[in-house]
Motif scaffolding. Structure first.
Motif, PDB file in Angstrom:
ATOM      1  N   SER A 123       0.953  -1.086   0.224  1.00  0.00           N
ATOM      2  CA  SER A 123       0.162  -0.019   0.044  1.00  0.00           C
ATOM      3  C   SER A 123       0.992   1.295   0.147  1.00  0.00           C
ATOM      4  N   GLU A 124       0.250   2.234  -0.552  1.00  0.00           N
ATOM      5  CA  GLU A 124       0.995   3.653  -0.441  1.00  0.00           C
ATOM      6  C   GLU A 124       1.179   4.120   1.216  1.00  0.00           C
ATOM      7  N   ALA A 125       0.598   3.714   1.863  1.00  0.00           N
ATOM      8  CA  ALA A 125       0.784   4.114   3.233  1.00  0.00           C
ATOM      9  C   ALA A 125       1.921   3.538   3.774  1.00  0.00           C
ATOM     10  N   ASP A 126       1.985   2.271   3.302  1.00  0.00           N
ATOM     11  CA  ASP A 126       3.302   1.393   3.941  1.00  0.00           C
ATOM     12  C   ASP A 126       4.495   1.701   3.365  1.00  0.00           C
ATOM     13  N   LEU A 127       4.485   2.057   1.830  1.00  0.00           N
ATOM     14  CA  LEU A 127       5.489   2.694   1.171  1.00  0.00           C
ATOM     15  C   LEU A 127       6.197   3.923   1.763  1.00  0.00           C
ATOM     16  N   LEU A 128       5.138   4.829   2.006  1.00  0.00           N
ATOM     17  CA  LEU A 128       5.658   6.172   2.545  1.00  0.00           C
ATOM     18  C   LEU A 128       6.383   5.659   4.017  1.00  0.00           C
ATOM     19  N   LYS A 129       5.950   4.901   4.788  1.00  0.00           N
ATOM     20  CA  LYS A 129       6.854   4.649   5.997  1.00  0.00           C
ATOM     21  C   LYS A 129       8.167   4.156   5.954  1.00  0.00           C
ATOM     22  N   MET A 130       8.340   3.718   4.905  1.00  0.00           N
ATOM     23  CA  MET A 130       9.762   3.034   4.357  1.00  0.00           C
ATOM     24  C   MET A 130      10.744   4.259   3.908  1.00  0.00           C
ATOM     25  N   LEU A 131      10.169   5.424   3.818  1.00  0.00           N
ATOM     26  CA  LEU A 131      11.165   6.594   3.205  1.00  0.00           C
ATOM     27  C   LEU A 131      11.515   7.396   4.664  1.00  0.00           C
ATOM     28  N   ASN A 132      11.969   6.759   5.612  1.00  0.00           N
ATOM     29  CA  ASN A 132      12.482   7.673   6.651  1.00  0.00           C
ATOM     30  C   ASN A 132      13.829   7.859   6.707  1.00  0.00           C
ATOM     31  N   THR A 133      14.422   8.740   7.438  1.00  0.00           N
ATOM     32  CA  THR A 133      16.018   8.852   7.512  1.00  0.00           C
ATOM     33  C   THR A 133      16.541   7.647   8.230  1.00  0.00           C
ATOM     34  N   TYR A 134      17.621   7.035   7.407  1.00  0.00           N
ATOM     35  CA  TYR A 134      18.190   6.157   8.164  1.00  0.00           C
ATOM     36  C   TYR A 134      18.927   6.592   9.390  1.00  0.00           C
ATOM     37  N   PRO A 135      18.807   5.548  10.223  1.00  0.00           N
ATOM     38  CA  PRO A 135      19.453   5.998  11.727  1.00  0.00           C
ATOM     39  C   PRO A 135      21.126   6.363  11.584  1.00  0.00           C
ATOM     40  N   GLY A 136      21.244   7.395  12.267  1.00  0.00           N
ATOM     41  CA  GLY A 136      22.917   7.874  12.306  1.00  0.00           C
ATOM     42  C   GLY A 136      23.762   6.829  12.907  1.00  0.00           C
ATOM     43  N   GLU A 137      23.084   6.352  13.989  1.00  0.00           N
ATOM     44  CA  GLU A 137      24.011   5.320  14.853  1.00  0.00           C
ATOM     45  C   GLU A 137      24.671   4.258  14.081  1.00  0.00           C
ATOM     46  N   LEU A 138      23.743   3.874  12.944  1.00  0.00           N
ATOM     47  CA  LEU A 138      24.165   2.869  12.195  1.00  0.00           C
ATOM     48  C   LEU A 138      25.176   3.170  10.774  1.00  0.00           C
ATOM     49  N   MET A 139      25.560   4.368  10.733  1.00  0.00           N
ATOM     50  CA  MET A 139      26.173   4.868   9.674  1.00  0.00           C
ATOM     51  C   MET A 139      27.564   5.551  10.523  1.00  0.00           C
ATOM     52  N   MET A 140      28.540   5.628   9.280  1.00  0.00           N
ATOM     53  CA  MET A 140      30.031   6.439   9.515  1.00  0.00           C
ATOM     54  C   MET A 140      30.273   7.275   8.381  1.00  0.00           C
ATOM     55  N   SER A 141      31.236   8.074   8.429  1.00  0.00           N
ATOM     56  CA  SER A 141      31.614   8.845   7.365  1.00  0.00           C
ATOM     57  C   SER A 141      33.134   9.195   7.597  1.00  0.00           C
ATOM     58  N   TYR A 142      33.829   9.339   6.411  1.00  0.00           N
ATOM     59  CA  TYR A 142      35.188   9.688   6.533  1.00  0.00           C
ATOM     60  C   TYR A 142      35.644  10.427   5.025  1.00  0.00           C
ATOM     61  N   THR A 143      36.516  11.505   5.197  1.00  0.00           N
ATOM     62  CA  THR A 143      37.233  12.079   4.050  1.00  0.00           C
ATOM     63  C   THR A 143      37.824  11.125   3.066  1.00  0.00           C
ATOM     64  N   VAL A 144      37.849  11.600   1.734  1.00  0.00           N
ATOM     65  CA  VAL A 144      38.412  10.695   0.802  1.00  0.00           C
ATOM     66  C   VAL A 144      39.103  11.794  -0.141  1.00  0.00           C
ATOM     67  N   SER A 145      39.805  11.296  -1.128  1.00  0.00           N
ATOM     68  CA  SER A 145      40.607  11.951  -1.956  1.00  0.00           C
ATOM     69  C   SER A 145      39.930  13.067  -3.044  1.00  0.00           C
ATOM     70  N   PRO A 146      40.117  14.088  -3.214  1.00  0.00           N
ATOM     71  CA  PRO A 146      39.369  14.870  -4.161  1.00  0.00           C
ATOM     72  C   PRO A 146      39.405  14.536  -5.553  1.00  0.00           C
ATOM     73  N   LEU A 147      40.169  13.264  -5.703  1.00  0.00           N
ATOM     74  CA  LEU A 147      40.092  12.774  -6.922  1.00  0.00           C
ATOM     75  C   LEU A 147      38.868  12.206  -7.311  1.00  0.00           C
ATOM     76  N   VAL A 148      37.672  12.076  -6.295  1.00  0.00           N
ATOM     77  CA  VAL A 148      36.575  11.593  -6.452  1.00  0.00           C
ATOM     78  C   VAL A 148      35.913  12.667  -7.138  1.00  0.00           C
ATOM     79  N   ASN A 149      36.276  14.047  -7.493  1.00  0.00           N
ATOM     80  CA  ASN A 149      35.609  15.155  -8.003  1.00  0.00           C
ATOM     81  C   ASN A 149      35.345  14.809  -9.503  1.00  0.00           C
TER      82      ASN A 149
END
Length: 232
Positions: free
Chosen positions: A180-206
């Motif tokens: 259902s559309e209602a159930d689909l919309l419920k899936m479009l939440n922001t992913y939990p930050g505690e399950l993610m990480m970040s780091y800087t990479v080379s500007p060669l990615v540009n």
């Protein structure tokens, strides 16, 4: 906006993770960009990988800046906008990835690239919608967009939007045509930050022309514009 991501896994790893068959060879990708042909799993063919163009085809996107290429759709309004509503209802897809990139602005001219991954560095899937159309020459072409939403605390330090990541236990439901559309919309939440990480990479990615393993390696911010080499 999500304008670049990575999928640095093998064909076998992709098939095992998503329980879908890939009938063509796949070379790991480290710097996927709009207009490129990449693997997705669609609601029409959930047991196999399809290869669609991200946003638009290369011919259509030639000489156009990324800002003029439609590559994302806002999750908050995807069910309301006429241009997206039909695809949201009938043509959804999973976009396999293992990381995505955003740039943090420092001053007027300097931008530092960051890579965002899950903490376990496993694969995941963006929420996507796809479209089929006929070219002037009569050929059938397929494109997809990645849905975006408000960022979690990890991404918000760099950017004001992030791609929607579908929870692994919801992936089949996202592809199911009877959800259902209602159930689909419920899936479009922001992913939990505690399950993610970040780091800087080379500007060669540009540059979209750089697509090698060095792109996704961690790089000290102080080395961003120093002597960092792709193969170091």
């Amino acid at each position: 906006m999500c304008g670049r991501y990575s999928l640095s896994k093998s064909k076998i790893e992709l098939e095992e993770r998503f329980q879908a068959d890939m009938v063509v060879d796949f070379t790991p990708r480290y710097n996927i960009a709009p207009t490129q042909l990449v693997p997705v799993i669609t609601s029409d063919s959930p047991r196999g990988f399809s290869f669609f163009y991200w946003g638009i085809t290369p011919d259509f996107g030639q000489n156009k800046p990324v800002s003029q290429k439609l590559i994302n759709a806002r999750a908050e309004s995807v069910n309301e906008k006429i241009s997206f509503r039909n695809s949201f209802q009938k043509r959804r897809c999973l976009v396999p990835a293992d990381g995505f990139f955003e740039w943090k602005r420092l001053g007027k001219k300097t931008k530092i690239p960051y890579r965002f991954t899950l903490r376990d560095e496993d694969m995941f899937a963006f929420a996507g919608i796809w479209e089929e159309y006929e070219t002037v020459s009569g050929e059938s072409q397929h494109t997809f967009l990645i849905l975006t939403t408000t960022p979690n605390e990890v991404v918000s330090e760099v950017h004001d939007r992030m791609p929607v990541i579908i929870s692994r236990d919801q992936e089949k439901k996202w592809l199911d045509k009877y959800t259902s559309e209602a159930d689909l919309l419920k899936m479009l939440n922001t992913y939990p930050g505690e399950l993610m990480m970040s780091y800087t990479v080379s500007p060669l990615v540009n540059s979209v022309h750089n697509d090698v393993p060095g792109i996704i390696r961690k790089t000290s911010p102080m080395d961003q514009f120093g002597n960092y080499t792709l193969f170091g």
